[in-house]
Design an enzyme around this catalytic site. Structure first.
Site, PDB file in Angstrom:
ATOM      1  N   LYS A  45       0.803  -1.236   0.000  1.00  0.00           N
ATOM      2  CA  LYS A  45       0.000   0.000   0.000  1.00  0.00           C
ATOM      3  C   LYS A  45       0.832   1.280   0.000  1.00  0.00           C
ATOM      4  O   LYS A  45       0.365   2.355   0.397  1.00  0.00           O
ATOM      5  CB  LYS A  45      -0.992   0.044   1.174  1.00  0.00           C
ATOM      6  CG  LYS A  45      -1.795  -1.194   1.420  1.00  0.00           C
ATOM      7  CD  LYS A  45      -2.242  -1.899   0.181  1.00  0.00           C
ATOM      8  CE  LYS A  45      -3.356  -1.191  -0.540  1.00  0.00           C
ATOM      9  NZ  LYS A  45      -3.686  -1.943  -1.799  1.00  0.00           N
ATOM     10  N   SER A  46       2.056   1.152  -0.485  1.00  0.00           N
ATOM     11  CA  SER A  46       2.961   2.309  -0.472  1.00  0.00           C
ATOM     12  C   SER A  46       3.135   2.950  -1.839  1.00  0.00           C
ATOM     13  O   SER A  46       3.911   3.901  -1.981  1.00  0.00           O
ATOM     14  CB  SER A  46       4.333   1.870   0.052  1.00  0.00           C
ATOM     15  OG  SER A  46       4.212   1.331   1.353  1.00  0.00           O
ATOM     16  N   THR A  48       3.101   0.677  -4.846  1.00  0.00           N
ATOM     17  CA  THR A  48       3.651  -0.397  -5.679  1.00  0.00           C
ATOM     18  C   THR A  48       3.109  -0.327  -7.107  1.00  0.00           C
ATOM     19  O   THR A  48       3.869  -0.308  -8.082  1.00  0.00           O
ATOM     20  CB  THR A  48       3.237  -1.776  -5.096  1.00  0.00           C
ATOM     21  OG1 THR A  48       3.210  -1.707  -3.677  1.00  0.00           O
ATOM     22  CG2 THR A  48       4.152  -2.871  -5.575  1.00  0.00           C
ATOM     23  N   HIS A 100       7.637  -7.534  -1.950  1.00  0.00           N
ATOM     24  CA  HIS A 100       7.386  -6.938  -0.637  1.00  0.00           C
ATOM     25  C   HIS A 100       8.330  -7.549   0.415  1.00  0.00           C
ATOM     26  O   HIS A 100       8.169  -7.273   1.600  1.00  0.00           O
ATOM     27  CB  HIS A 100       5.947  -7.203  -0.183  1.00  0.00           C
ATOM     28  CG  HIS A 100       4.883  -6.533  -1.000  1.00  0.00           C
ATOM     29  ND1 HIS A 100       4.945  -5.209  -1.370  1.00  0.00           N
ATOM     30  CD2 HIS A 100       3.710  -7.012  -1.489  1.00  0.00           C
ATOM     31  CE1 HIS A 100       3.847  -4.913  -2.062  1.00  0.00           C
ATOM     32  NE2 HIS A 100       3.097  -5.973  -2.152  1.00  0.00           N
ATOM     33  N   SER A 130      -4.841   2.661   4.190  1.00  0.00           N
ATOM     34  CA  SER A 130      -5.016   1.992   2.901  1.00  0.00           C
ATOM     35  C   SER A 130      -5.024   0.469   3.092  1.00  0.00           C
ATOM     36  O   SER A 130      -5.828  -0.249   2.484  1.00  0.00           O
ATOM     37  CB  SER A 130      -3.885   2.420   1.957  1.00  0.00           C
ATOM     38  OG  SER A 130      -4.011   1.809   0.709  1.00  0.00           O
ATOM     39  N   PHE A 221      -3.919   9.318 -11.245  1.00  0.00           N
ATOM     40  CA  PHE A 221      -4.839   8.456 -10.494  1.00  0.00           C
ATOM     41  C   PHE A 221      -6.076   8.135 -11.336  1.00  0.00           C
ATOM     42  O   PHE A 221      -6.502   6.982 -11.410  1.00  0.00           O
ATOM     43  CB  PHE A 221      -5.232   9.118  -9.167  1.00  0.00           C
ATOM     44  CG  PHE A 221      -6.150   8.268  -8.340  1.00  0.00           C
ATOM     45  CD1 PHE A 221      -5.672   7.175  -7.646  1.00  0.00           C
ATOM     46  CD2 PHE A 221      -7.508   8.544  -8.282  1.00  0.00           C
ATOM     47  CE1 PHE A 221      -6.514   6.364  -6.892  1.00  0.00           C
ATOM     48  CE2 PHE A 221      -8.369   7.745  -7.534  1.00  0.00           C
ATOM     49  CZ  PHE A 221      -7.859   6.654  -6.840  1.00  0.00           C
ATOM     50  N   MET A 224      -5.335   5.611 -14.124  1.00  0.00           N
ATOM     51  CA  MET A 224      -5.083   4.261 -13.595  1.00  0.00           C
ATOM     52  C   MET A 224      -6.357   3.648 -13.006  1.00  0.00           C
ATOM     53  O   MET A 224      -6.585   2.452 -13.121  1.00  0.00           O
ATOM     54  CB  MET A 224      -3.951   4.288 -12.568  1.00  0.00           C
ATOM     55  CG  MET A 224      -2.581   4.432 -13.235  1.00  0.00           C
ATOM     56  SD  MET A 224      -1.205   4.485 -12.069  1.00  0.00           S
ATOM     57  CE  MET A 224      -1.370   2.928 -11.206  1.00  0.00           C
ATOM     58  N   ARG A 249      -8.505   3.394  -4.442  1.00  0.00           N
ATOM     59  CA  ARG A 249      -9.493   3.854  -3.473  1.00  0.00           C
ATOM     60  C   ARG A 249      -9.622   5.382  -3.512  1.00  0.00           C
ATOM     61  O   ARG A 249     -10.619   5.911  -3.985  1.00  0.00           O
ATOM     62  CB  ARG A 249      -9.067   3.355  -2.083  1.00  0.00           C
ATOM     63  CG  ARG A 249     -10.118   3.425  -1.003  1.00  0.00           C
ATOM     64  CD  ARG A 249      -9.518   2.934   0.299  1.00  0.00           C
ATOM     65  NE  ARG A 249      -8.350   3.689   0.692  1.00  0.00           N
ATOM     66  CZ  ARG A 249      -8.369   4.771   1.466  1.00  0.00           C
ATOM     67  NH1 ARG A 249      -9.507   5.188   1.965  1.00  0.00           N
ATOM     68  NH2 ARG A 249      -7.252   5.422   1.749  1.00  0.00           N
ATOM     69  N   GLY A 251      -6.288   7.541  -3.411  1.00  0.00           N
ATOM     70  CA  GLY A 251      -5.052   8.020  -4.029  1.00  0.00           C
ATOM     71  C   GLY A 251      -4.640   9.414  -3.575  1.00  0.00           C
ATOM     72  O   GLY A 251      -4.146  10.206  -4.373  1.00  0.00           O
TER      73      GLY A 251
HETATM   74  P1  A3P Z   1      -5.300   4.428  -1.188  1.00  0.00           P
HETATM   75  O1  A3P Z   1      -5.879   3.170  -0.608  1.00  0.00           O
HETATM   76  O2  A3P Z   1      -4.841   5.390  -0.117  1.00  0.00           O
HETATM   77  O3  A3P Z   1      -6.188   5.083  -2.194  1.00  0.00           O
HETATM   78  P2  A3P Z   1      -0.129  -0.443  -3.613  1.00  0.00           P
HETATM   79  O4  A3P Z   1      -0.109  -0.389  -5.092  1.00  0.00           O
HETATM   80  O5  A3P Z   1       1.239  -0.422  -2.988  1.00  0.00           O
HETATM   81  O6  A3P Z   1      -0.988  -1.564  -3.108  1.00  0.00           O
HETATM   82  O7  A3P Z   1      -0.780   0.911  -3.096  1.00  0.00           O
HETATM   83  C1  A3P Z   1      -2.126   1.207  -3.343  1.00  0.00           C
HETATM   84  C2  A3P Z   1      -2.368   2.653  -2.987  1.00  0.00           C
HETATM   85  O8  A3P Z   1      -1.778   3.499  -3.988  1.00  0.00           O
HETATM   86  C3  A3P Z   1      -3.847   2.994  -2.944  1.00  0.00           C
HETATM   87  O9  A3P Z   1      -3.955   4.032  -1.960  1.00  0.00           O
HETATM   88  C4  A3P Z   1      -4.061   3.510  -4.366  1.00  0.00           C
HETATM   89  O10 A3P Z   1      -5.214   4.307  -4.519  1.00  0.00           O
HETATM   90  C5  A3P Z   1      -2.780   4.328  -4.532  1.00  0.00           C
HETATM   91  N1  A3P Z   1      -2.467   4.643  -5.937  1.00  0.00           N
HETATM   92  C6  A3P Z   1      -2.342   3.790  -6.971  1.00  0.00           C
HETATM   93  N2  A3P Z   1      -2.100   4.456  -8.109  1.00  0.00           N
HETATM   94  C7  A3P Z   1      -2.076   5.775  -7.794  1.00  0.00           C
HETATM   95  C8  A3P Z   1      -1.885   6.974  -8.543  1.00  0.00           C
HETATM   96  N3  A3P Z   1      -1.688   6.967  -9.858  1.00  0.00           N
HETATM   97  N4  A3P Z   1      -1.933   8.158  -7.873  1.00  0.00           N
HETATM   98  C9  A3P Z   1      -2.139   8.182  -6.557  1.00  0.00           C
HETATM   99  N5  A3P Z   1      -2.328   7.086  -5.788  1.00  0.00           N
HETATM  100  C10 A3P Z   1      -2.296   5.893  -6.403  1.00  0.00           C
END
Ligand code: A3P
Length: 288
Positions: A45-46, A48, A100, A130, A221, A224, A249, A251
């Protein structure tokens, strides 16, 4: 569905058995990296998925076709997951790989191979929020219970994928040993174009204005969220319960403010100070 209730334990951390087996983890821990490999490393959730998309566009010189036709988990497969062996393309050029796993497992092999590493960190308060929501969506993760109960386990480091603090400190500790590029989710937010330029320089692929423009547009965001190859809508409902929310979710930066009580904030700040000390993360986030 396979092994939904199983938890694997590896290197002192718990991992979902649906995605990992002893064999897949052993394969990851002994994987022969190449100098041309590029490994995306994160605590879950960072950012990735965001970095997978950025590097896809970077290597395609801004051509959106791969990002629009191949799922992200095939473009940059997870080293430790059961499908990795089949997914890894044996290309002569670079291979994009995601993990991870903690630094103490992969550090020595990475050092020996001189593979490049891109480490993405995010404000752990936003990671916790997240991750909590992701637990509700992902059927291969345990029921998180209340946010308060989940946060207590996150701070203890007993959630799946282990301690955020250990993950970040472990990889920060590889600064001298590895060819590693550190970046935060918040920096990507602040200046995606600048971050992509720096990544291009690190990877030896300077980016022209057209590539940068396409990357910026495609890695937003909104773009994607609407791209089925990256928003996890392809995953069946038995594995991800899409009625519980979206993978993409919100972003945003600082969503923790909507979730943390003053007591939770004070507890988190105390544990953060105790655990991080002078770990040296250039963190562009304010904890308060
Ligand atoms: P949130 O749950 O806060 O919205 P991972 O890919 O490491 O699992 O991280 C997922 C998190 O990255 C989610 O956060 C997701 O919405 C966010 N994310 C993915 N793509 C993004 C983008 N283009 N811009 C901003 N946040 C993004």
């Amino acid at each position: 569905m396979d092994r939904m209730e199983v938890t694997e334990t590896f290197a002192g951390i718990s991992l979902p058995g649906h995605l990992h087996t002893k064999e897949s983890l052993h394969f990851a821990a002994t994987f022969p990296f190449r100098a041309t490999d590029v490994l995306i490393v994160t605590y879950p959730k960072s950012g990735t998925t965001w970095m997978q998309e950025i590097l896809t566009l970077l290597y395609s010189n801004g051509d959106v076709l791969p990002a629009k036709t191949i799922p992200n988990w095939m473009r940059a497969p997870w080293l430790e997951q059961t499908y990795f062996r089949d997914a890894l393309r044996d290309t002569a050029g670079h291979r994009l790989i995601t993990t991870h796993l903690p630094a103490h497992v992969l550090g020595p092999a990475l050092q020996q191979s001189r593979a490049k590493v891109v480490y993405v960190a995010r404000n752990p308060k936003d990671v916790a929020v997240s991750f909590y929501h992701f637990h509700r969506l992902a059927k291969f993760l345990p029921d998180p219970g209340s946010f308060d109960a989940f946060l207590a386990r996150f701070l203890e480091g007993t959630v799946q994928y282990g301690s955020w603090f250990e993950h970040v400190k472990g990889w920060l500790g590889q600064r001298q040993a590895l060819d590693i590029f550190y970046i935060t989710y918040e920096e990507l937010h602040q200046d995606l174009r600048g971050a992509a330029e720096r990544l291009g320089a690190f990877l030896g692929r300077p980016l022209g204005p057209e590539t940068l423009g396409s990357l910026e547009r495609h890695c937003s965001f909104a773009a994607m969220r609407d791209n089925a190859m990256v928003n996890y809508s392809l995953i069946p409902a038995e594995i991800m319960d899409h009625s519980q929310g979206r993978f993409m979710r919100k972003g945003v930066v600082g969503d923790w403010r909507e979730h943390f009580s003053p007591r939770q904030t004070a507890l988190f700040d105390r544990v953060y100070r105790e655990r991080m000390g002078d770990a040296g993360l250039r963190a562009p986030w304010t904890l308060a």
